[in-house]
Design a protein around this motif. Sequence first.
Motif, PDB file in Angstrom:
ATOM      1  N   SER A   4       1.095  -0.964   0.224  1.00 33.87           N
ATOM      2  CA  SER A   4       0.049   0.058   0.311  1.00 33.87           C
ATOM      3  C   SER A   4       1.035   1.175  -0.063  1.00 33.87           C
ATOM      4  N   ILE A   5       2.038   1.152   0.548  1.00 35.95           N
ATOM      5  CA  ILE A   5       2.915   2.199   0.801  1.00 35.95           C
ATOM      6  C   ILE A   5       3.526   2.917  -0.061  1.00 35.95           C
ATOM      7  N   ALA A   6       3.714   1.418  -1.021  1.00 36.28           N
ATOM      8  CA  ALA A   6       4.292   1.472  -2.838  1.00 36.28           C
ATOM      9  C   ALA A   6       3.113   2.230  -3.444  1.00 36.28           C
ATOM     10  N   GLN A   7       2.130   2.063  -2.912  1.00 36.68           N
ATOM     11  CA  GLN A   7       0.410   2.444  -4.428  1.00 36.68           C
ATOM     12  C   GLN A   7      -0.074   4.038  -3.671  1.00 36.68           C
ATOM     13  N   ASN A   8      -0.151   4.671  -2.533  1.00 34.90           N
ATOM     14  CA  ASN A   8      -0.587   5.719  -2.153  1.00 34.90           C
ATOM     15  C   ASN A   8       0.470   5.887  -1.342  1.00 34.90           C
ATOM     16  N   SER A   9       1.609   7.163  -2.378  1.00 42.73           N
ATOM     17  CA  SER A   9       1.643   7.771  -0.500  1.00 42.73           C
ATOM     18  C   SER A   9       0.951   9.484  -0.196  1.00 42.73           C
ATOM     19  N   ASP A  10      -0.331   9.503  -0.562  1.00 36.80           N
ATOM     20  CA  ASP A  10      -1.008  10.420  -0.108  1.00 36.80           C
ATOM     21  C   ASP A  10      -1.811   9.465   1.155  1.00 36.80           C
ATOM     22  N   GLU A  11      -1.463   8.544   1.480  1.00 36.98           N
ATOM     23  CA  GLU A  11      -1.983   7.726   2.179  1.00 36.98           C
ATOM     24  C   GLU A  11      -0.594   7.015   3.539  1.00 36.98           C
ATOM     25  N   PHE A  16       1.596   8.979   8.758  1.00 36.18           N
ATOM     26  CA  PHE A  16       2.945   9.075   9.565  1.00 36.18           C
ATOM     27  C   PHE A  16       2.023  10.266  10.522  1.00 36.18           C
ATOM     28  N   THR A  17       1.405  11.336   9.343  1.00 31.06           N
ATOM     29  CA  THR A  17       0.792  12.580  10.208  1.00 31.06           C
ATOM     30  C   THR A  17       0.405  12.307  11.702  1.00 31.06           C
ATOM     31  N   SER A  18      -0.660  11.267  11.339  1.00 35.22           N
ATOM     32  CA  SER A  18      -1.551  10.678  12.100  1.00 35.22           C
ATOM     33  C   SER A  18      -0.062  10.225  13.569  1.00 35.22           C
ATOM     34  N   ALA A  19      -0.028   9.497  13.602  1.00 34.76           N
ATOM     35  CA  ALA A  19       1.317   9.233  14.124  1.00 34.76           C
ATOM     36  C   ALA A  19       2.303  10.184  15.390  1.00 34.76           C
ATOM     37  N   PHE A  20       2.645  11.259  14.512  1.00 34.98           N
ATOM     38  CA  PHE A  20       3.469  12.197  15.144  1.00 34.98           C
ATOM     39  C   PHE A  20       2.942  13.409  15.687  1.00 34.98           C
ATOM     40  N   LEU A  21       1.246  13.612  15.601  1.00 38.43           N
ATOM     41  CA  LEU A  21      -0.023  14.399  16.355  1.00 38.43           C
ATOM     42  C   LEU A  21       0.554  13.274  18.050  1.00 38.43           C
ATOM     43  N   GLN A  22       0.270  12.027  18.281  1.00 41.79           N
ATOM     44  CA  GLN A  22       0.952  11.978  18.970  1.00 41.79           C
ATOM     45  C   GLN A  22       1.998  11.271  19.310  1.00 41.79           C
ATOM     46  N   TYR A  23       2.898  11.456  19.069  1.00 44.52           N
ATOM     47  CA  TYR A  23       4.427  10.986  19.305  1.00 44.52           C
ATOM     48  C   TYR A  23       4.672   9.897  20.179  1.00 44.52           C
ATOM     49  N   GLU A  24       4.482   9.046  19.462  1.00 46.89           N
ATOM     50  CA  GLU A  24       5.070   7.503  20.379  1.00 46.89           C
ATOM     51  C   GLU A  24       5.883   6.750  19.683  1.00 46.89           C
TER      52      GLU A  24
END
Length: 632
Positions: A4-11, A16-24
Amino acid sequence: MSKSIAQNSDELKNIFTSAFLQYEEQNVIELLDSIFDKNSAEMIETCLNIAKSAAEKCKVKTKFNNTLKHYKKDFAIQKRLEMCTGKISIKNIPKDYTELFNNYKCGNYIVDDTGVYKVIETKEGDINTVLICSHPILITARYININENTETVVIAYTIGDKWNFISVERERIASNTKIVNLANFSIDITSDTAKDIIKYLQYILQVNSSNIPIYKAVNRLGWVNNEFVPYSDKIKCDSELNFKDIIKQLKSKGNFEVWQKHCLLLRENIYLRLVMAASFSAPLIERIGGLPFIVHLWGGTGTGKTVALCVAASVWGKGAYNNNALIQSFRGTEYALSEKAAFLYSLPVIIDEGQTVKNKDDFDTLIMNLTEGKGKIQGSASGGIKKLRHWANCFITTAEENIIKYNSGGGTSNRIINIAAQSKIINDGHITMQIIRDNYGFAGKEYIEYIKKLPLEQLKNRYDDLFAKLKDNTDSTDKQLMAMTFLLLSDELSEQCIFKGEKPLSIENIKPFLTSQKEIDNSERAYNWAVNWVSQNMNRFKDSINNNGEVWGKIKDDVAIINKNVLTEYLQRAGFDYGAVMPELAKRNKLIKTPQGKWLHSMSVYGCKASYVQMILNDNEYLEVKDDVSPF
C-alpha cells in the motif's frame, strides 16, 4: 503494508501525520519496520522522505530524526548479523579439508562459492557488500622453516570448480606490491583490490590461529632426522613454488602390483637392475653417511637407456618421459643442476643425453662439482654470502658414449660406476613405457617406510659388511667400492620390501662394472698414453728428413729420450699435467734418473742440447711382434 505504501504516497503521509500528532516512539518504530522490511533501497528512500516531510509539518522533526538514527543503527547491526554468520559458507569443499572448512572463521567477511565479500556500512547507516575476490581464497596451512625460522603459507583458491594450492612466503601476502604477483597463478587480484585482500588474509590468519594447522618445514626433500619429505605428515616442504613441477610429479598413480610385476621381469637384465639399484640407493647416502656418486649407463641408440631412466623415475613418481620434471638433460647449467640436486637432496637426480656435453674438461669439472655434494659459495645481494646448499644423492646419467675419457682425471673416474650396455636393456620399450606411464610412485614410499623401521646401527653394519667383502674380492679404489656398496645394499633392501623372493645381486654380478685401481690411476694412464704417443710418432725420434725440421728426441734400448718442452706440451694437450705425472712415474721406476735422483737430463740428442726425460718403454707388459709374424 509495504504494498500500500508503494501504491499511495498520500495515504502514507496521512499515516505518518496521524502517528506524529501524538508521538509514540514504539508506534513510529513499527512504521519504520514496515518501510525497511523487504523494500528496495530506492523505495525505502522514497518512504523516508515522505515521513520526514510529515514530521516537519507536525513539528517533531528532531524527535523523528533521533528515532530514525537509532533505528538505522540497530537495523544495520541486525542486517550485518544476518549477512555475516562468522563462518565460511562453501559447498564445494576439497577432499581432506572438510573439518578445516567446517570450522573456518571469516568474521565480518562473507566467503562462499561465488567469492569473498566485505560488508560495509555507508555514511547513511546502510549496509552493503563489496566483492573483493571473484572466487573463494583461504589459507589452509602454515609452514615454519626449521632452518631459517621463516614462514610460508598455503593458499587455497578455485579456478572454476577446481581447488588449487600454492605455497608462498608470508611476506608476499603482507605487501601490496608483492601480492599482485599471485595473479600469475590465476588468483583474481589487481593493484586496486590488493589492499583489501591483504587485510582479509591477515584477518583470517588471526581469527583461525587455532584452526589452521602449523607444520615444521624445510626447503628441500629427503631426510630430516627420521622423517622423509614429501612422505612425512610432520614436516613439509616450503619450496613448492620454486619446484612445483617436481612436487606435482612425486605422486602415485594406477596400480602398484601392475608396476611391481612388470619390473620383476625387467630386473632380469643386469643393466636395468643396476639402474634401479641406483634409484633406490639415493636415500641411503644421507642415512648411512657417504658421498654422492654417479651411475652412468651408456651404449648405442636403441638399447633402451632412456626407458631405463623412466623406470628409475617411476620408483618415486611420474614414469612417462615427456614433460617429466624428474628427468632432465645435461643441457642445463651447472647451477641449475646443483639447485635441483640440493632440492631433491635424498632422491636420485636423473639426467639423460650426456652426449650433449662435448667439452671433456667441462664434463670432468661438472662431475667433480656434483659429486662433492655442495654448491659454490655465492655472494648475497644484502651483503655477506648465501647459505651453502648441500645434497646427498645419487646421479643416474645416460649417453651414447662413455663420459669417462682416456684423459679424464682419476678423481672423475673414481666417482662413476660405469655401465656399458653391450646388449639391449629392455626388449619391448613400448609396453614398458605404457605400464610406467599409468602406474608409478608407489615403490618409493614403501621403500622409505621400510628403511625407517630398520635400526640405523643395523643398516650401517650391513653396509660395512658388504664393503669389506667387496674390498677382499675386488681390485678397486675405496670410492668405487663405497658407491657399489650402496647399490648392493639398496638392491638387497628393495628385494626385502618390494621385490620379495628375488635373489639379491652378488659380488660376482657387479664385478664387471668396477674400475680397477690401475685403470683409475692417473699417472698410469698418462704413462700408457705416452708410450702409445711415442709409437705413433716414431719419425720424430729419428734423425730423418721426414721430421720436417722437428726432432723430439730419440729411442735407444727401449728408452724414449724425449724433449721436456715437447712432452709437457703434448701431455697438456692430452689432459695430463706434467708436474703431477712425472714425480709419480719416477717413483715407479718408469723414468731413468740422474745420479742426483733427478728425472730431467741435460744432454745432446742429434746435436741438439736441451733438457730431456728418459722414459722406459719396455715394462714387460707388451708383446714383441716380429716383422714376419701377424699379431692377430
